[in-house]
Design an enzyme around this catalytic site. Structure first.
Site, PDB file in Angstrom:
ATOM      1  N   GLU A  26      13.648  16.150   3.652  1.00 37.13           N
ATOM      2  CA  GLU A  26      14.512  17.331   3.697  1.00 37.13           C
ATOM      3  C   GLU A  26      15.315  17.545   2.419  1.00 37.13           C
ATOM      4  O   GLU A  26      16.059  18.512   2.310  1.00 37.13           O
ATOM      5  CB  GLU A  26      15.495  17.273   4.880  1.00 37.13           C
TER       6      GLU A  26
ATOM      7  N   GLU B   5      11.983  19.412   1.613  1.00 34.41           N
ATOM      8  CA  GLU B   5      10.844  20.010   2.321  1.00 34.41           C
ATOM      9  C   GLU B   5      10.913  19.680   3.803  1.00 34.41           C
ATOM     10  O   GLU B   5      11.577  18.739   4.209  1.00 34.41           O
ATOM     11  CB  GLU B   5       9.517  19.521   1.740  1.00 34.41           C
TER      12      GLU B   5
END
Length: 529
Positions: A317, A167
Protein backbone atom coordinates in the site's frame (compact mmCIF):
# COMPACT_ATOMS: atom_id res chain seq x y z
CA UNK A 1 10.13 10.65 -26.64
CA UNK A 2 10.61 11.84 -23.05
CA UNK A 3 13.89 13.54 -22.20
CA UNK A 4 14.78 13.84 -18.53
CA UNK A 5 16.69 16.97 -17.47
CA UNK A 6 19.43 15.81 -15.05
CA UNK A 7 19.30 17.00 -11.47
CA UNK A 8 21.51 19.88 -10.32
CA UNK A 9 24.91 18.37 -9.45
CA UNK A 10 26.15 21.72 -8.09
CA UNK A 11 23.27 21.76 -5.60
CA UNK A 12 24.16 18.21 -4.58
CA UNK A 13 27.75 19.27 -3.86
CA UNK A 14 26.56 22.40 -2.04
CA UNK A 15 24.32 20.35 0.25
CA UNK A 16 27.07 17.81 1.01
CA UNK A 17 29.43 20.69 1.84
CA UNK A 18 26.80 22.13 4.16
CA UNK A 19 26.50 18.76 5.91
CA UNK A 20 30.28 18.81 6.48
CA UNK A 21 30.01 22.26 8.08
CA UNK A 22 27.49 21.12 10.72
CA UNK A 23 29.03 20.47 14.15
CA UNK A 24 29.13 16.66 14.03
CA UNK A 25 31.54 13.98 12.77
CA UNK A 26 31.82 13.84 8.99
CA UNK A 27 29.34 11.56 7.19
CA UNK A 28 27.90 10.51 10.56
CA UNK A 29 24.32 10.42 9.26
CA UNK A 30 25.43 7.91 6.64
CA UNK A 31 23.14 7.41 3.65
CA UNK A 32 20.72 10.03 4.89
CA UNK A 33 23.18 12.79 3.98
CA UNK A 34 23.35 11.50 0.41
CA UNK A 35 19.56 11.04 0.21
CA UNK A 36 18.85 14.57 1.35
CA UNK A 37 21.48 15.94 -1.01
CA UNK A 38 19.80 14.11 -3.87
CA UNK A 39 16.38 15.45 -2.87
CA UNK A 40 17.74 19.00 -2.90
CA UNK A 41 19.50 18.43 -6.22
CA UNK A 42 16.26 17.10 -7.74
CA UNK A 43 14.34 20.10 -6.38
CA UNK A 44 17.11 22.45 -7.53
CA UNK A 45 17.54 24.07 -4.12
CA UNK A 46 19.82 23.71 -1.11
CA UNK A 47 16.84 24.75 1.01
CA UNK A 48 15.27 21.30 1.02
CA UNK A 49 11.49 21.32 1.41
CA UNK A 50 9.45 18.11 1.73
CA UNK A 51 6.58 19.49 3.81
CA UNK A 52 3.91 19.01 1.15
CA UNK A 53 3.91 15.35 0.25
CA UNK A 54 1.65 12.51 -0.73
CA UNK A 55 1.53 8.79 -1.38
CA UNK A 56 0.00 7.73 -4.70
CA UNK A 57 -1.60 4.26 -4.52
CA UNK A 58 -2.41 2.52 -7.80
CA UNK A 59 -5.27 0.01 -7.44
CA UNK A 60 -6.06 -2.70 -10.00
CA UNK A 61 -7.07 -6.33 -10.31
CA UNK A 62 -5.09 -9.09 -12.00
CA UNK A 63 -6.63 -11.85 -14.10
CA UNK A 64 -3.90 -14.29 -13.09
CA UNK A 65 -5.60 -14.83 -9.69
CA UNK A 66 -7.84 -17.34 -11.50
CA UNK A 67 -4.82 -19.69 -11.43
CA UNK A 68 -4.87 -19.89 -7.63
CA UNK A 69 -1.69 -17.86 -7.06
CA UNK A 70 -3.08 -15.88 -4.10
CA UNK A 71 -4.82 -16.58 -0.80
CA UNK A 72 -7.45 -13.93 -1.52
CA UNK A 73 -9.86 -13.13 -4.33
CA UNK A 74 -10.40 -9.92 -6.28
CA UNK A 75 -13.10 -8.77 -3.86
CA UNK A 76 -10.30 -7.81 -1.46
CA UNK A 77 -8.89 -5.27 -3.93
CA UNK A 78 -12.23 -3.49 -4.01
CA UNK A 79 -12.69 -3.65 -0.23
CA UNK A 80 -9.26 -2.15 0.55
CA UNK A 81 -9.70 0.53 -2.14
CA UNK A 82 -12.99 1.49 -0.47
CA UNK A 83 -11.15 1.80 2.86
CA UNK A 84 -8.60 4.00 1.15
CA UNK A 85 -11.34 6.20 -0.26
CA UNK A 86 -12.64 6.71 3.30
CA UNK A 87 -9.13 7.28 4.68
CA UNK A 88 -9.27 4.12 6.80
CA UNK A 89 -6.74 1.69 5.31
CA UNK A 90 -3.30 0.93 6.78
CA UNK A 91 -1.43 3.42 4.61
CA UNK A 92 -4.02 6.13 5.29
CA UNK A 93 -3.51 5.87 9.05
CA UNK A 94 0.27 5.89 8.73
CA UNK A 95 0.24 8.74 6.19
CA UNK A 96 -1.78 10.91 8.58
CA UNK A 97 0.92 10.48 11.22
CA UNK A 98 3.61 11.21 8.63
CA UNK A 99 1.87 14.37 7.41
CA UNK A 100 1.25 12.97 3.93
CA UNK A 101 -1.87 13.05 1.80
CA UNK A 102 -3.15 9.81 0.27
CA UNK A 103 -4.14 9.67 -3.39
CA UNK A 104 -5.72 6.30 -4.23
CA UNK A 105 -6.21 5.79 -7.98
CA UNK A 106 -8.38 3.19 -9.71
CA UNK A 107 -6.55 2.13 -12.85
CA UNK A 108 -8.22 -1.27 -13.10
CA UNK A 109 -10.40 -2.46 -10.19
CA UNK A 110 -12.82 -5.17 -11.33
CA UNK A 111 -16.05 -3.25 -10.66
CA UNK A 112 -18.37 -0.80 -12.31
CA UNK A 113 -17.22 2.76 -11.58
CA UNK A 114 -14.73 3.51 -8.81
CA UNK A 115 -15.05 3.56 -5.01
CA UNK A 116 -15.98 6.88 -3.46
CA UNK A 117 -12.90 8.97 -2.70
CA UNK A 118 -10.75 7.07 -5.24
CA UNK A 119 -9.57 8.88 -8.38
CA UNK A 120 -11.07 7.21 -11.46
CA UNK A 121 -8.45 6.51 -14.15
CA UNK A 122 -9.77 3.04 -14.95
CA UNK A 123 -8.32 1.54 -18.12
CA UNK A 124 -10.22 -1.73 -17.87
CA UNK A 125 -11.82 -3.91 -15.19
CA UNK A 126 -8.69 -5.87 -14.34
CA UNK A 127 -6.16 -7.49 -16.62
CA UNK A 128 -6.66 -10.74 -18.53
CA UNK A 129 -5.31 -14.06 -17.28
CA UNK A 130 -1.77 -14.15 -18.68
CA UNK A 131 -1.68 -17.93 -18.31
CA UNK A 132 -3.85 -17.97 -21.44
CA UNK A 133 -3.38 -14.58 -23.17
CA UNK A 134 -1.42 -11.36 -22.69
CA UNK A 135 -2.56 -9.40 -19.64
CA UNK A 136 -2.98 -6.17 -21.64
CA UNK A 137 -2.48 -4.71 -25.07
CA UNK A 138 0.36 -2.22 -25.31
CA UNK A 139 -2.22 0.53 -25.82
CA UNK A 140 -3.96 -0.40 -22.55
CA UNK A 141 -0.59 -0.55 -20.84
CA UNK A 142 0.31 2.91 -22.13
CA UNK A 143 -2.98 4.33 -20.88
CA UNK A 144 -2.08 3.20 -17.36
CA UNK A 145 1.43 4.67 -17.64
CA UNK A 146 -0.04 7.97 -18.84
CA UNK A 147 -2.46 7.95 -15.90
CA UNK A 148 0.51 7.81 -13.52
CA UNK A 149 2.30 10.61 -15.32
CA UNK A 150 -0.85 12.76 -15.29
CA UNK A 151 -1.37 12.26 -11.54
CA UNK A 152 2.18 13.46 -10.85
CA UNK A 153 1.76 16.46 -13.15
CA UNK A 154 -1.34 17.37 -11.13
CA UNK A 155 0.67 16.97 -7.93
CA UNK A 156 3.39 19.21 -9.31
CA UNK A 157 0.83 21.89 -10.14
CA UNK A 158 -0.52 21.50 -6.60
CA UNK A 159 2.88 22.22 -5.04
CA UNK A 160 3.81 18.73 -3.84
CA UNK A 161 7.56 18.37 -3.16
CA UNK A 162 7.88 14.65 -2.31
CA UNK A 163 5.89 11.64 -3.46
CA UNK A 164 5.71 8.01 -2.35
CA UNK A 165 4.39 5.02 -4.26
CA UNK A 166 1.93 2.36 -3.17
CA UNK A 167 -0.33 -0.27 -4.73
CA UNK A 168 -3.31 -2.46 -4.05
CA UNK A 169 -4.17 -5.43 -6.23
CA UNK A 170 -4.60 -9.08 -5.31
CA UNK A 171 -2.19 -11.18 -7.38
CA UNK A 172 0.35 -8.40 -7.94
CA UNK A 173 3.28 -10.23 -6.36
CA UNK A 174 2.79 -12.76 -9.17
CA UNK A 175 2.83 -10.12 -11.90
CA UNK A 176 5.81 -8.34 -10.33
CA UNK A 177 7.76 -11.59 -9.86
CA UNK A 178 7.16 -12.50 -13.51
CA UNK A 179 8.42 -9.08 -14.59
CA UNK A 180 11.44 -9.23 -12.29
CA UNK A 181 12.47 -12.62 -13.65
CA UNK A 182 12.11 -11.36 -17.22
CA UNK A 183 13.81 -7.99 -16.78
CA UNK A 184 16.71 -9.41 -14.76
CA UNK A 185 17.11 -12.62 -16.73
CA UNK A 186 16.75 -14.70 -13.56
CA UNK A 187 14.88 -17.92 -12.87
CA UNK A 188 11.40 -17.59 -11.38
CA UNK A 189 12.54 -19.49 -8.26
CA UNK A 190 15.10 -16.79 -7.50
CA UNK A 191 12.73 -13.84 -7.40
CA UNK A 192 9.36 -15.31 -6.37
CA UNK A 193 8.17 -15.19 -2.77
CA UNK A 194 5.08 -16.07 -0.78
CA UNK A 195 3.36 -12.73 -1.26
CA UNK A 196 0.58 -12.31 1.31
CA UNK A 197 1.27 -15.72 2.86
CA UNK A 198 1.10 -18.60 0.41
CA UNK A 199 1.67 -22.17 1.54
CA UNK A 200 4.63 -24.12 0.18
CA UNK A 201 2.36 -25.79 -2.36
CA UNK A 202 0.91 -22.41 -3.28
CA UNK A 203 4.40 -20.99 -3.82
CA UNK A 204 5.29 -23.95 -6.03
CA UNK A 205 2.20 -23.37 -8.16
CA UNK A 206 2.84 -19.62 -8.37
CA UNK A 207 6.41 -20.21 -9.55
CA UNK A 208 5.23 -22.77 -12.08
CA UNK A 209 2.67 -20.31 -13.51
CA UNK A 210 5.34 -17.63 -13.86
CA UNK A 211 7.85 -19.97 -15.49
CA UNK A 212 5.27 -21.13 -18.03
CA UNK A 213 4.32 -17.54 -18.86
CA UNK A 214 7.93 -16.54 -19.45
CA UNK A 215 8.40 -19.45 -21.81
CA UNK A 216 5.25 -18.33 -23.63
CA UNK A 217 5.94 -14.59 -23.96
CA UNK A 218 9.66 -13.87 -23.46
CA UNK A 219 11.27 -12.68 -26.73
CA UNK A 220 14.75 -12.19 -25.22
CA UNK A 221 16.40 -14.11 -28.07
CA UNK A 222 15.06 -11.53 -30.53
CA UNK A 223 14.84 -8.33 -28.44
CA UNK A 224 17.53 -6.88 -26.17
CA UNK A 225 16.47 -7.60 -22.58
CA UNK A 226 17.36 -4.11 -21.34
CA UNK A 227 15.64 -2.25 -24.19
CA UNK A 228 12.48 -0.15 -23.82
CA UNK A 229 10.78 -2.42 -26.35
CA UNK A 230 11.40 -5.49 -24.20
CA UNK A 231 10.17 -3.76 -21.03
CA UNK A 232 6.98 -2.61 -22.71
CA UNK A 233 6.33 -6.02 -24.26
CA UNK A 234 6.75 -7.94 -21.01
CA UNK A 235 4.80 -5.37 -18.99
CA UNK A 236 1.90 -5.83 -21.40
CA UNK A 237 2.11 -9.62 -21.40
CA UNK A 238 2.63 -10.48 -17.72
CA UNK A 239 2.37 -7.19 -15.83
CA UNK A 240 -0.45 -5.35 -14.14
CA UNK A 241 -2.23 -2.02 -14.55
CA UNK A 242 -1.06 -1.01 -11.07
CA UNK A 243 2.59 -1.62 -12.03
CA UNK A 244 2.15 0.30 -15.28
CA UNK A 245 0.52 3.17 -13.40
CA UNK A 246 3.37 3.27 -10.88
CA UNK A 247 5.93 3.25 -13.71
CA UNK A 248 4.14 6.38 -14.91
CA UNK A 249 4.45 7.91 -11.43
CA UNK A 250 8.23 7.42 -11.47
CA UNK A 251 8.51 8.84 -14.99
CA UNK A 252 6.28 11.76 -14.00
CA UNK A 253 8.47 12.43 -10.97
CA UNK A 254 11.57 12.65 -13.16
CA UNK A 255 9.78 14.88 -15.67
CA UNK A 256 8.65 17.28 -12.94
CA UNK A 257 11.76 17.04 -10.75
CA UNK A 258 9.88 15.61 -7.78
CA UNK A 259 11.69 12.86 -5.83
CA UNK A 260 9.65 9.66 -5.65
CA UNK A 261 10.06 7.06 -2.88
CA UNK A 262 10.00 3.38 -3.83
CA UNK A 263 7.96 1.23 -1.44
CA UNK A 264 8.39 -2.55 -1.68
CA UNK A 265 8.87 -5.19 -4.35
CA UNK A 266 5.94 -4.27 -6.62
CA UNK A 267 6.88 -0.60 -6.51
CA UNK A 268 10.53 -1.51 -7.21
CA UNK A 269 9.55 -3.53 -10.29
CA UNK A 270 7.62 -0.50 -11.54
CA UNK A 271 10.71 1.65 -10.88
CA UNK A 272 12.85 -0.69 -12.99
CA UNK A 273 10.24 -0.62 -15.78
CA UNK A 274 10.33 3.19 -15.66
CA UNK A 275 14.13 3.24 -15.88
CA UNK A 276 14.11 0.84 -18.83
CA UNK A 277 11.45 2.90 -20.65
CA UNK A 278 13.00 6.29 -19.84
CA UNK A 279 16.71 6.01 -18.88
CA UNK A 280 17.74 8.45 -16.16
CA UNK A 281 14.50 8.12 -14.22
CA UNK A 282 16.29 6.25 -11.42
CA UNK A 283 18.19 9.40 -10.44
CA UNK A 284 14.93 10.80 -9.10
CA UNK A 285 14.07 7.74 -6.97
CA UNK A 286 14.67 6.99 -3.29
CA UNK A 287 14.66 3.45 -1.91
CA UNK A 288 12.84 3.18 1.42
CA UNK A 289 13.04 -0.46 2.57
CA UNK A 290 14.28 -3.86 1.49
CA UNK A 291 11.08 -5.86 1.94
CA UNK A 292 10.59 -9.63 2.27
CA UNK A 293 10.21 -10.63 -1.37
CA UNK A 294 13.46 -12.26 -2.59
CA UNK A 295 13.63 -10.33 -5.88
CA UNK A 296 13.82 -6.91 -4.22
CA UNK A 297 17.57 -6.85 -3.65
CA UNK A 298 18.33 -7.69 -7.28
CA UNK A 299 16.20 -4.83 -8.57
CA UNK A 300 17.68 -2.25 -6.21
CA UNK A 301 21.19 -3.41 -7.18
CA UNK A 302 20.42 -2.77 -10.85
CA UNK A 303 18.92 0.62 -10.02
CA UNK A 304 21.97 1.47 -7.89
CA UNK A 305 19.81 2.36 -4.88
CA UNK A 306 20.25 1.33 -1.24
CA UNK A 307 17.30 1.14 1.15
CA UNK A 308 17.65 2.56 4.66
CA UNK A 309 14.99 0.40 6.36
CA UNK A 310 15.38 -3.37 6.68
CA UNK A 311 12.43 -4.46 8.79
CA UNK A 312 11.12 -7.46 6.78
CA UNK A 313 8.14 -5.33 5.73
CA UNK A 314 5.48 -6.86 3.49
CA UNK A 315 2.31 -4.82 4.08
CA UNK A 316 2.30 -2.94 0.79
CA UNK A 317 0.00 0.00 0.00
CA UNK A 318 3.01 2.35 0.26
CA UNK A 319 3.39 1.89 4.01
CA UNK A 320 7.16 1.39 3.94
CA UNK A 321 7.66 4.45 1.75
CA UNK A 322 5.53 6.54 4.12
CA UNK A 323 7.58 5.32 7.10
CA UNK A 324 10.65 6.99 5.61
CA UNK A 325 9.06 10.45 5.57
CA UNK A 326 9.23 11.30 9.30
CA UNK A 327 12.78 9.94 9.43
CA UNK A 328 13.71 12.41 6.68
CA UNK A 329 12.01 15.17 8.70
CA UNK A 330 14.25 14.36 11.65
CA UNK A 331 17.37 14.40 9.49
CA UNK A 332 16.39 17.67 7.82
CA UNK A 333 15.80 19.30 11.21
CA UNK A 334 19.52 18.95 11.86
CA UNK A 335 20.38 20.04 8.32
CA UNK A 336 18.38 23.27 8.62
CA UNK A 337 18.82 24.10 12.32
CA UNK A 338 22.02 22.38 13.46
CA UNK A 339 24.94 24.34 14.83
CA UNK A 340 27.73 24.88 12.36
CA UNK A 341 31.38 24.69 13.35
CA UNK A 342 31.51 28.43 12.66
CA UNK A 343 29.04 28.91 15.55
CA UNK A 344 31.28 27.06 18.01
CA UNK A 345 34.85 27.01 19.25
CA UNK A 346 35.27 23.41 18.04
CA UNK A 347 37.55 22.89 15.05
CA UNK A 348 35.89 21.38 11.99
CA UNK A 349 36.59 17.72 11.28
CA UNK A 350 38.88 16.81 8.40
CA UNK A 351 38.44 13.95 5.96
CA UNK A 352 41.82 12.30 6.48
CA UNK A 353 40.88 9.47 4.10
CA UNK A 354 40.78 12.04 1.31
CA UNK A 355 43.62 14.25 2.51
CA UNK A 356 46.30 11.72 3.39
CA UNK A 357 45.64 8.49 1.52
CA UNK A 358 46.24 7.65 -2.06
CA UNK A 359 49.39 5.92 -3.17
CA UNK A 360 50.26 5.22 -6.80
CA UNK A 361 47.55 4.89 -9.44
CA UNK A 362 48.57 2.91 -12.55
CA UNK A 363 46.34 2.61 -15.61
CA UNK A 364 46.97 -0.29 -18.00
CA UNK A 365 45.14 -0.18 -21.31
CA UNK A 366 45.35 -2.56 -24.24
CA UNK A 367 43.48 -4.44 -26.90
CA UNK A 368 41.74 -7.73 -26.01
CA UNK A 369 44.18 -10.61 -25.41
CA UNK A 370 47.12 -8.21 -25.21
CA UNK A 371 48.37 -9.54 -21.87
CA UNK A 372 47.25 -6.46 -19.91
CA UNK A 373 45.48 -8.51 -17.20
CA UNK A 374 48.55 -10.62 -16.51
CA UNK A 375 50.70 -7.48 -16.40
CA UNK A 376 48.31 -5.83 -13.93
CA UNK A 377 48.24 -8.87 -11.65
CA UNK A 378 52.04 -9.10 -11.70
CA UNK A 379 52.31 -5.41 -10.87
CA UNK A 380 49.95 -5.76 -7.91
CA UNK A 381 51.94 -8.69 -6.50
CA UNK A 382 55.09 -6.54 -6.73
CA UNK A 383 53.41 -3.59 -5.00
CA UNK A 384 51.84 -5.49 -2.09
CA UNK A 385 52.04 -8.44 0.26
CA UNK A 386 49.52 -11.30 0.19
CA UNK A 387 46.30 -10.49 2.03
CA UNK A 388 46.81 -6.82 1.19
CA UNK A 389 45.24 -7.15 -2.25
CA UNK A 390 41.69 -6.45 -3.41
CA UNK A 391 40.34 -7.46 -6.79
CA UNK A 392 37.22 -5.59 -7.95
CA UNK A 393 35.43 -7.89 -10.40
CA UNK A 394 33.11 -5.97 -12.73
CA UNK A 395 31.85 -8.64 -15.11
CA UNK A 396 28.21 -9.74 -14.96
CA UNK A 397 28.22 -13.54 -15.29
CA UNK A 398 25.63 -14.66 -17.83
CA UNK A 399 24.53 -18.30 -17.95
CA UNK A 400 26.20 -21.36 -16.50
CA UNK A 401 29.40 -20.89 -18.51
CA UNK A 402 29.83 -17.31 -17.29
CA UNK A 403 29.19 -18.26 -13.67
CA UNK A 404 31.65 -21.12 -13.88
CA UNK A 405 34.30 -18.81 -15.33
CA UNK A 406 33.79 -16.33 -12.49
CA UNK A 407 34.01 -19.13 -9.90
CA UNK A 408 37.21 -20.53 -11.44
CA UNK A 409 38.95 -17.14 -11.65
CA UNK A 410 37.98 -16.28 -8.11
CA UNK A 411 39.57 -19.48 -6.82
CA UNK A 412 42.74 -18.62 -8.70
CA UNK A 413 42.86 -15.14 -7.15
CA UNK A 414 42.21 -16.55 -3.66
CA UNK A 415 45.41 -18.52 -4.03
CA UNK A 416 47.31 -15.31 -4.78
CA UNK A 417 46.14 -13.46 -1.67
CA UNK A 418 43.36 -11.39 -3.26
CA UNK A 419 40.10 -10.48 -1.59
CA UNK A 420 37.54 -10.46 -4.43
CA UNK A 421 34.69 -7.93 -4.40
CA UNK A 422 32.03 -8.50 -7.05
CA UNK A 423 30.93 -5.02 -8.18
CA UNK A 424 29.47 -4.78 -11.70
CA UNK A 425 27.82 -1.56 -10.49
CA UNK A 426 28.49 0.99 -7.74
CA UNK A 427 32.12 0.11 -7.09
CA UNK A 428 32.46 2.82 -4.42
CA UNK A 429 29.57 1.50 -2.38
CA UNK A 430 30.91 -2.07 -2.48
CA UNK A 431 34.43 -0.99 -1.56
CA UNK A 432 33.21 1.30 1.21
CA UNK A 433 31.21 -1.58 2.72
CA UNK A 434 34.44 -3.62 2.78
CA UNK A 435 36.35 -0.72 4.32
CA UNK A 436 33.80 -0.16 7.09
CA UNK A 437 33.50 -3.86 7.95
CA UNK A 438 37.31 -4.23 8.05
CA UNK A 439 38.15 -1.33 10.32
CA UNK A 440 39.21 1.14 7.64
CA UNK A 441 41.81 -1.19 6.15
CA UNK A 442 41.47 0.15 2.60
CA UNK A 443 44.42 2.51 3.02
CA UNK A 444 46.72 -0.51 3.50
CA UNK A 445 45.43 -2.35 0.42
CA UNK A 446 46.44 -2.39 -3.23
CA UNK A 447 43.30 -2.49 -5.37
CA UNK A 448 43.10 -4.06 -8.83
CA UNK A 449 40.08 -2.81 -10.76
CA UNK A 450 39.32 -4.95 -13.80
CA UNK A 451 38.00 -3.78 -16.04
CA UNK A 452 36.63 -0.39 -17.10
CA UNK A 453 35.17 -1.78 -20.32
CA UNK A 454 32.81 -3.96 -18.24
CA UNK A 455 31.75 -1.02 -16.07
CA UNK A 456 30.91 1.09 -19.11
CA UNK A 457 29.03 -1.76 -20.80
CA UNK A 458 27.07 -2.52 -17.63
CA UNK A 459 25.97 1.10 -17.34
CA UNK A 460 25.12 1.57 -21.01
CA UNK A 461 23.39 -1.73 -21.69
CA UNK A 462 22.07 -2.94 -18.32
CA UNK A 463 21.15 0.33 -16.65
CA UNK A 464 20.75 2.32 -19.89
CA UNK A 465 22.53 5.24 -18.26
CA UNK A 466 23.00 8.51 -20.12
CA UNK A 467 26.59 8.88 -21.31
CA UNK A 468 27.50 12.22 -19.74
CA UNK A 469 25.97 11.42 -16.36
CA UNK A 470 27.53 7.97 -16.34
CA UNK A 471 31.03 9.14 -17.25
CA UNK A 472 31.00 11.80 -14.54
CA UNK A 473 29.76 9.37 -11.90
CA UNK A 474 32.24 6.59 -12.75
CA UNK A 475 35.11 9.08 -12.84
CA UNK A 476 34.20 10.31 -9.34
CA UNK A 477 34.02 6.69 -8.15
CA UNK A 478 37.52 5.94 -9.41
CA UNK A 479 38.88 9.16 -7.96
CA UNK A 480 37.35 8.20 -4.60
CA UNK A 481 39.16 4.86 -4.66
CA UNK A 482 42.45 6.44 -5.76
CA UNK A 483 42.28 8.86 -2.82
CA UNK A 484 41.68 6.11 -0.25
CA UNK A 485 43.46 2.95 -1.38
CA UNK A 486 47.10 2.24 -0.67
CA UNK A 487 47.63 1.76 -4.42
CA UNK A 488 45.30 1.38 -7.37
CA UNK A 489 45.87 -0.54 -10.61
CA UNK A 490 43.19 -0.12 -13.28
CA UNK A 491 42.73 -2.24 -16.41
CA UNK A 492 40.76 -1.33 -19.52
CA UNK A 493 40.26 -2.40 -23.11
CA UNK A 494 40.81 -0.35 -26.22
CA UNK A 495 38.84 -1.22 -29.35
CA UNK A 496 39.79 -0.01 -32.81
CA UNK A 497 36.57 1.34 -34.30
CA UNK A 498 35.76 -0.58 -37.46
CA UNK A 499 33.47 0.11 -40.40
CA UNK A 500 31.49 -3.04 -39.59
CA UNK A 501 30.43 -1.76 -36.14
CA UNK A 502 26.71 -1.16 -35.75
CA UNK A 503 25.58 2.11 -34.15
CA UNK A 504 25.34 0.66 -30.63
CA UNK A 505 28.79 -0.94 -30.74
CA UNK A 506 30.33 2.22 -32.18
CA UNK A 507 28.72 4.32 -29.43
CA UNK A 508 30.07 1.95 -26.79
CA UNK A 509 33.60 2.00 -28.22
CA UNK A 510 33.58 5.79 -28.46
CA UNK A 511 32.28 6.12 -24.91
CA UNK A 512 34.95 3.76 -23.60
CA UNK A 513 37.66 5.75 -25.40
CA UNK A 514 36.37 8.94 -23.76
CA UNK A 515 36.41 7.31 -20.34
CA UNK A 516 39.88 5.83 -20.86
CA UNK A 517 41.22 9.31 -21.57
CA UNK A 518 39.57 10.68 -18.43
CA UNK A 519 41.09 7.93 -16.28
CA UNK A 520 44.47 8.31 -17.92
CA UNK A 521 44.47 11.93 -16.79
CA UNK A 522 43.81 10.80 -13.22
CA UNK A 523 46.52 8.12 -13.14
CA UNK A 524 50.12 8.67 -12.05
CA UNK A 525 51.26 6.35 -14.82
CA UNK A 526 49.55 5.01 -17.95
CA UNK A 527 50.83 1.89 -19.71
CA UNK A 528 49.52 1.16 -23.20
CA UNK A 529 50.12 -2.33 -24.59
Amino acid sequence: MINIVPFDKDKYDEIMTRWDSIAKPLNSLGRFEEITARIGAVQGSAEIDIRKRAVIIMCADNGIVAEGVSQSGQEVTRAVAEWMGRGESSVCQMAKEAGADTIPVDVGINMEGSPKGVTDRKVMKGTRNFAHEPAMTEDECMQAIEAGIDIVCDCSAGGYRLLATGEMGIGNTTTSSALAAALLGLDADTVTGRGAGLSTEGLRKKTQVIRAALEKYDPADDVERTSPEYAMHMLSCVGGLDIAGLAGVFIGGAMNHIPVIIDGFISAVAALIAERLVPGTRNFMIASHLGKEPGMKYILDILGLEPVIDGMLALGEGTGAVMLMPVLDTVLALYSKGLSFADTTVEQYHDFDTESAGGTTVFIIGTPNSGKSAMAEKLVTEMSDPDHRIYIATMIPYGKEGKERVRRHRMMRDGKGFVTIEAPFDICSSLNDYNVSNGGRLGDMTVLLECLSNLVANELFERRSGRDEMLGRLYEDIKWIAQRAGNLVIVSNHFEIEESFDDETRFYAETLDMFNEMVSGLADKTIRI
